[in-house]
Write a protein that holds these residues in place. Structure first.
Motif, PDB file in Angstrom:
ATOM      1  N   LYS A  14      37.635  64.756 -14.957  1.00  0.00           N
ATOM      2  CA  LYS A  14      38.391  65.882 -15.520  1.00  0.00           C
ATOM      3  C   LYS A  14      39.243  66.545 -14.438  1.00  0.00           C
ATOM      4  O   LYS A  14      40.422  66.852 -14.644  1.00  0.00           O
ATOM      5  CB  LYS A  14      37.432  66.893 -16.141  1.00  0.00           C
ATOM      6  N   THR A  49      42.193  64.246 -13.354  1.00  0.00           N
ATOM      7  CA  THR A  49      43.204  64.200 -14.408  1.00  0.00           C
ATOM      8  C   THR A  49      44.068  65.457 -14.402  1.00  0.00           C
ATOM      9  O   THR A  49      45.287  65.386 -14.556  1.00  0.00           O
ATOM     10  CB  THR A  49      42.532  64.015 -15.776  1.00  0.00           C
ATOM     11  N   GLU A  50      43.443  66.610 -14.187  1.00  0.00           N
ATOM     12  CA  GLU A  50      44.188  67.871 -14.149  1.00  0.00           C
ATOM     13  C   GLU A  50      45.005  67.991 -12.861  1.00  0.00           C
ATOM     14  O   GLU A  50      46.175  68.381 -12.878  1.00  0.00           O
ATOM     15  CB  GLU A  50      43.219  69.049 -14.269  1.00  0.00           C
ATOM     16  N   SER A  72      48.108  65.571 -12.930  1.00  0.00           N
ATOM     17  CA  SER A  72      48.772  65.439 -14.226  1.00  0.00           C
ATOM     18  C   SER A  72      50.288  65.277 -14.078  1.00  0.00           C
ATOM     19  O   SER A  72      50.926  64.596 -14.891  1.00  0.00           O
ATOM     20  CB  SER A  72      48.459  66.646 -15.113  1.00  0.00           C
ATOM     21  N   ASP A  73      50.883  65.872 -13.041  1.00  0.00           N
ATOM     22  CA  ASP A  73      52.317  65.694 -12.826  1.00  0.00           C
ATOM     23  C   ASP A  73      52.649  64.231 -12.521  1.00  0.00           C
ATOM     24  O   ASP A  73      53.643  63.690 -13.012  1.00  0.00           O
ATOM     25  CB  ASP A  73      52.811  66.577 -11.675  1.00  0.00           C
ATOM     26  N   ASP A  74      51.818  63.596 -11.708  1.00  0.00           N
ATOM     27  CA  ASP A  74      52.074  62.197 -11.366  1.00  0.00           C
ATOM     28  C   ASP A  74      51.988  61.310 -12.603  1.00  0.00           C
ATOM     29  O   ASP A  74      52.866  60.468 -12.826  1.00  0.00           O
ATOM     30  CB  ASP A  74      51.077  61.721 -10.315  1.00  0.00           C
ATOM     31  N   THR A  75      50.940  61.478 -13.389  1.00  0.00           N
ATOM     32  CA  THR A  75      50.800  60.625 -14.578  1.00  0.00           C
ATOM     33  C   THR A  75      51.924  60.893 -15.574  1.00  0.00           C
ATOM     34  O   THR A  75      52.476  59.963 -16.171  1.00  0.00           O
ATOM     35  CB  THR A  75      49.433  60.840 -15.240  1.00  0.00           C
ATOM     36  N   ARG A  76      52.282  62.173 -15.745  1.00  0.00           N
ATOM     37  CA  ARG A  76      53.352  62.515 -16.685  1.00  0.00           C
ATOM     38  C   ARG A  76      54.675  61.874 -16.269  1.00  0.00           C
ATOM     39  O   ARG A  76      55.379  61.267 -17.092  1.00  0.00           O
ATOM     40  CB  ARG A  76      53.502  64.040 -16.765  1.00  0.00           C
ATOM     41  N   GLU A  86      54.540  57.930 -16.494  1.00  0.00           N
ATOM     42  CA  GLU A  86      54.557  57.458 -17.884  1.00  0.00           C
ATOM     43  C   GLU A  86      55.964  57.526 -18.458  1.00  0.00           C
ATOM     44  O   GLU A  86      56.415  56.607 -19.161  1.00  0.00           O
ATOM     45  CB  GLU A  86      53.591  58.280 -18.731  1.00  0.00           C
ATOM     46  N   THR A 134      49.836  55.049 -20.979  1.00  0.00           N
ATOM     47  CA  THR A 134      48.926  56.195 -20.861  1.00  0.00           C
ATOM     48  C   THR A 134      47.486  55.752 -20.644  1.00  0.00           C
ATOM     49  O   THR A 134      46.747  56.341 -19.846  1.00  0.00           O
ATOM     50  CB  THR A 134      49.017  57.072 -22.121  1.00  0.00           C
ATOM     51  N   THR A 163      46.256  55.299 -17.087  1.00  0.00           N
ATOM     52  CA  THR A 163      46.082  56.485 -16.245  1.00  0.00           C
ATOM     53  C   THR A 163      44.811  57.252 -16.594  1.00  0.00           C
ATOM     54  O   THR A 163      44.523  58.277 -15.974  1.00  0.00           O
ATOM     55  CB  THR A 163      47.282  57.437 -16.385  1.00  0.00           C
ATOM     56  N   GLN A 164      44.056  56.775 -17.547  1.00  0.00           N
ATOM     57  CA  GLN A 164      42.856  57.485 -17.973  1.00  0.00           C
ATOM     58  C   GLN A 164      41.636  57.047 -17.171  1.00  0.00           C
ATOM     59  O   GLN A 164      41.604  55.952 -16.599  1.00  0.00           O
ATOM     60  CB  GLN A 164      42.622  57.241 -19.471  1.00  0.00           C
TER      61      GLN A 164
END
Length: 340
Positions: free
Chosen positions: A149, A152-153, A156-160, A163, A170, A173-174
């Motif tokens: 958790k 992921t938080e 979050s900018d990197d995954t966003r 993607e 998506t 990245t989980q």
């Protein structure tokens, strides 16, 4: 074609370039992934050090391959670099990650492993969530789930961005976190069974576990971080290879009060030797060596006061092939391959 290339994201171009032409010093990951012979367990010490940020011994991490699976135990500093040296993808090459406990030196390589694994390229390209196992501390979210958790938080900018910009799926990245209560089987796939058991890393360092990995008639046990532990001896009984932590310091450093609580959380060579003499593995090996003012040869000498069986001081990228016998191989940095 030129117009299409200009529109490609930078990381995609890099990945394509690496895939098309493996340059000097860059491992050919697609061709270099090694899998054990049927019936064998192959153990590779990716990192054998402790918290000290040295290039000689990276943070604790052990790769175990059996049954077509590649399982990673702990993810210390530099784990992604060691996998890359071996030509193993951080994304496609790791089937599951298991944590022994939540001290920083055992998890600080996890963000790198996770994020490098979902990037495009032969070193990444994961197409499913990173699977993460860890012992539960009874809190909500618990253990590994809390780490998942938080990562992921935090990123979050990197995954966003990736993607949207690089079309990273998506799902890649989980993190799929699985907390467990120890002293039981926590993983059973493709004939590979992983049992987690409680160890004693001190009253304040809970939960803390070791792992036993069984595949056919072969077995490997990892102590995790622990003092002398009767529960470890119980679960390691009959194992082929026992990989154990060790802490040792010079008499001068032993006078420092700051180091006493650290020493009290770990096993001395004499204590580890007593464990080896009870378990009687085919081979005992040290990893997660915290050596303050002493050498690896010294800890082996001290171990032999309590244990006369075969024992090795682990090195980064040392490999053990556990079959009818146990074959030890060392990494040749100059040749970038294993020497017999």
């Amino acid at each position: 074609m030129a117009g299409s290339i200009r529109k490609m994201p930078w990381s995609l171009l890099v990945g394509v370039a690496i895939s098309l032409a493996i340059g000097p010093g860059i491992p050919n990951i697609a061709a270099s992934e090694e899998h054990p012979v049927s019936g064998e367990i192959v153990v590779t010490l990716l990192g054998t050090g402790g918290p000290e940020p040295t290039a000689t011994r990276f943070g604790p991490a052990t790769l175990i391959q059996a049954g077509g699976l590649s399982l990673l135990f702990d993810a210390g500093r530099g784990v992604t670099v060691r996998l890359y040296q071996l030509g193993i993808s951080s994304g496609k090459g790791i089937d599951a990650v298991f944590l022994t406990h939540y001290h920083s030196d055992h998890v600080e390589g996890l963000p790198d492993l996770w994020m490098t694994g979902y990037m495009f390229g032969p070193f990444g390209s994961r197409s499913r969530p990173l699977r993460l196992w860890g012992p539960s501390d009874g809190k909500e979210p618990s253990g590994a789930a809390r780490i998942a958790k938080g990562l992921t938080e935090a990123f979050s900018d990197d995954t966003r961005i990736r993607e949207a910009d690089e079309h990273i799926a998506t799902i890649a990245t989980q993190i799929e976190a699985r907390d467990f209560q120890p002293d039981r089987v926590v993983f059973d796939e493709s004939g590979v069974k992983v049992t987690a058991f409680t160890v004693d890393h001190g009253d304040l360092v809970k939960p803390s576990v070791g792992y036993r990995i069984d595949y056919g008639s072969r077995s490997v046990t990892l102590s995790g971080d622990t003092k002398f532990s009767e529960n470890l001896i119980k679960f390691a009984s009959g194992t082929d290879l026992l990989i154990h932590e060790v802490f040792a310091m010079s008499p001068q450093l032993a006078t420092l009060p700051q180091l006493k609580p650290v020493a009290d959380h770990h096993s001395s060579p004499e204590q580890a030797g007593a464990v080896f003499s009870r378990v009687k593995p085919k081979l005992a090996a040290y990893s997660h060596l915290v050596l303050l003012g002493v050498s690896a040869d010294e800890i082996l000498s001290r171990t032999r006061g309590a244990y006369q069986g075969p024992v090795a001081a682990g090195e980064d990228l040392m490999r053990f092939e556990v079959g009818n016998s146990i074959v030890v191989k060392r990494w040749n940095q100059d040749l970038r391959r294993y020497s017999d």
